[in-house]
Design a protein around this motif. Structure first.
Motif, mmCIF file in Angstrom:
data_model
loop_
_atom_site.group_PDB
_atom_site.id
_atom_site.type_symbol
_atom_site.label_atom_id
_atom_site.label_comp_id
_atom_site.label_asym_id
_atom_site.label_seq_id
_atom_site.Cartn_x
_atom_site.Cartn_y
_atom_site.Cartn_z
ATOM 1 N N HIS A 110 0.798 -1.218 0.000
ATOM 2 C CA HIS A 110 0.000 0.000 0.000
ATOM 3 C C HIS A 110 0.836 1.276 0.000
ATOM 4 O O HIS A 110 0.339 2.338 -0.374
ATOM 5 N N ARG A 111 2.068 1.169 0.416
ATOM 6 C CA ARG A 111 2.985 2.322 0.378
ATOM 7 C C ARG A 111 4.409 1.798 0.312
ATOM 8 O O ARG A 111 4.659 0.612 0.519
ATOM 9 N N THR A 147 8.472 1.917 1.508
ATOM 10 C CA THR A 147 9.499 2.287 2.473
ATOM 11 C C THR A 147 10.756 2.590 1.660
ATOM 12 O O THR A 147 10.796 2.348 0.447
ATOM 13 N N HIS A 192 5.833 -1.526 -5.257
ATOM 14 C CA HIS A 192 4.442 -1.639 -4.829
ATOM 15 C C HIS A 192 3.856 -3.020 -5.112
ATOM 16 O O HIS A 192 2.974 -3.478 -4.392
ATOM 17 N N LEU A 203 -3.480 4.197 -5.575
ATOM 18 C CA LEU A 203 -2.177 4.116 -6.248
ATOM 19 C C LEU A 203 -2.384 4.268 -7.752
ATOM 20 O O LEU A 203 -2.805 3.325 -8.421
#
Length: 179
Positions: A83-84, A86, A95, A126
């Motif tokens: 979902h995001r 790092t 992703h 996204l």
């Protein structure tokens, strides 16, 4: 006809077969390990929890897992949407991650799996996603490019012998092509 489904206990037998195939290749990190769960239902619950951020190991982000399934509930592969990003996922992982079981490769399932997950990416907000692969993985490179992937760069990550290719995909544009 194939479809992308949320993980379901009815696919246990086929999932276990796919797990054995990937383990035989030494790809133990591709599908969730069965030994860490008391039952297949517990594995499904863990995957459901990951989608909403429950009990994530350090450094992990919420991710939605989907299974590519063929006729007769045949488990073909898996697609994960993180979902995001790092910092680590920006370098390698991105992703979206996907895997096709060895006996199902070379049939276009990887290309299909990536393309049919795009609406789910849009649901998560996204509209542009990062997808990565090793420079030695020509099949994955082709899958990504067929789905609109544009190479940003190739990065060398300390401790890894193989460089990583980083592609961006405009999900909104690609999803509109498949509608």
């Amino acid at each position: 006809m194939v479809s992308l489904v949320i993980p379901d206990v009815r696919l246990e037998s086929s999932y276990r077969d796919a797990r054995k195939e990937l383990d035989a290749e030494g790809r133990h990190d591709v599908l969730a390990p069965l030994g860490e769960h008391q039952s297949f239902g517990e594995l499904i619950s863990t995957l459901e929890g990951q989608a909403v951020g429950l009990d994530l190991p350090d450094g992990y982000v919420p991710q939605s897992t989907f299974w590519l399934v063929g006729p007769g509930d045949a488990f073909i592969g898996q697609v994960e949407i993180r979902h995001r990003l790092t910092d680590a996922l920006r370098l390698r992982g991105g992703h979206i991650g996907y895997a096709i079981r060895p006996t199902m490769r070379g049939r276009g399932y990887g290309t299909t799996a990536l393309s049919i997950v795009f609406p789910h990416c849009l649901e998560l907000g996204l509209d542009r996603v990062l997808v990565t692969c090793d420079t030695t993985n020509e099949a994955s490179q082709k899958i990504i490019v067929r789905n609109g992937g544009e190479l940003e760069d190739v990065v060398h990550i300390e401790g890894r012998a193989v460089p990583t290719m980083r592609f961006w995909i405009d999900v909104a544009r690609q999803a509109s092509f498949s509608i």
